[in-house]
Scaffold this motif. Structure first.
Motif, PDB file in Angstrom:
ATOM      1  N   ALA A 139     -28.240 -11.809  34.230  1.00 13.95           N
ATOM      2  CA  ALA A 139     -27.365 -11.061  35.155  1.00 13.95           C
ATOM      3  C   ALA A 139     -27.790  -9.598  35.243  1.00 13.95           C
ATOM      4  O   ALA A 139     -27.765  -9.002  36.326  1.00 13.95           O
ATOM      5  N   THR A 140     -28.185  -9.027  34.129  1.00 12.95           N
ATOM      6  CA  THR A 140     -28.629  -7.632  34.105  1.00 12.95           C
ATOM      7  C   THR A 140     -29.908  -7.474  34.911  1.00 12.95           C
ATOM      8  O   THR A 140     -30.029  -6.563  35.741  1.00 12.95           O
ATOM      9  N   LYS A 188     -31.000  -9.373  37.269  1.00 10.20           N
ATOM     10  CA  LYS A 188     -30.753  -9.664  38.683  1.00 10.20           C
ATOM     11  C   LYS A 188     -30.160  -8.450  39.398  1.00 10.20           C
ATOM     12  O   LYS A 188     -30.410  -8.224  40.576  1.00 10.20           O
ATOM     13  N   ARG A 189     -29.411  -7.659  38.665  1.00 10.89           N
ATOM     14  CA  ARG A 189     -28.693  -6.542  39.266  1.00 10.89           C
ATOM     15  C   ARG A 189     -29.548  -5.281  39.423  1.00 10.89           C
ATOM     16  O   ARG A 189     -29.305  -4.486  40.330  1.00 10.89           O
ATOM     17  N   TRP A 190     -30.512  -5.074  38.517  1.00  5.61           N
ATOM     18  CA  TRP A 190     -31.353  -3.872  38.572  1.00  5.61           C
ATOM     19  C   TRP A 190     -32.826  -4.253  38.577  1.00  5.61           C
ATOM     20  O   TRP A 190     -33.216  -5.282  38.029  1.00  5.61           O
ATOM     21  N   TRP A 225     -17.717  -2.452  36.102  1.00  9.28           N
ATOM     22  CA  TRP A 225     -18.881  -3.075  36.735  1.00  9.28           C
ATOM     23  C   TRP A 225     -18.449  -4.104  37.753  1.00  9.28           C
ATOM     24  O   TRP A 225     -19.127  -4.665  38.500  1.00  9.28           O
TER      25      TRP A 225
END
Length: 153
Positions: A72-73, A75-77, A153
């Motif tokens: 998830a991390t 994918k987000r940055w 977040w």
């Protein structure tokens, strides 16, 4: 399924933050910024001094949960690399507990990714934590601030 762009480890023994960071940094020479957070057992003087900290976990959920957080991390940055190491077991003052490092072309992505991962580890974690003081063992729950941090977040 583990995220191939992230190194995620769950350890029952100590680790060297300096060695981990040297290896991580060397693996990401293209990164313009590398941000890390090291959590360690506090050495608190006085009557409430922590003699030991123990983290327990449920193996079937912990590592898969950490891997999902890493995915998830990433994918987000826009990250060149991500490192998440978390200890379990009994630890003493000064022992490292958690290390999160994010490598990115630009510093803001690295800062945000490391912050996001730590906020989630702190409040949505798969660990049960207790500390031993002169009064004995007591369980520790996430604080309201930990949940607020994650909610942003």
């Amino acid at each position: 399924m583990p995220d191939s762009g992230a190194a995620v480890r769950l350890l029952g023994e100590g680790f060297s933050p300096a060695e981990e960071m040297a290896t991580f940094t060397a693996a990401h020479p293209e990164a313009g910024g590398i941000v890390s957070f090291l959590g360690q057992v506090r050495a608190e003087p006085g009557a409430h001094a922590v003699e030991a900290l123990e983290l327990k976990h449920y193996a079937a959920m912990t590592l898969p949960g950490m891997e999902a957080l890493a995915a998830a991390t990433r994918k987000r940055w826009a990250l060149d690399g991500l490192l998440i190491i978390h200890r379990y077991g009994v630890m003493r003052a000064g022992d490292p507990i958690v290390l999160v490092a994010a490598a990115a072309r630009h510093r803001r992505d690295a800062f945000a990714a490391a912050d996001f991962a730590m906020d989630h580890l702190k409040s949505q974690s798969w660990f049960w934590k207790r500390e031993k003081t002169a009064s004995g063992w007591r369980w520790i729950e996430p604080r309201p601030d930990d949940h607020r941090d994650r909610a942003r977040w």
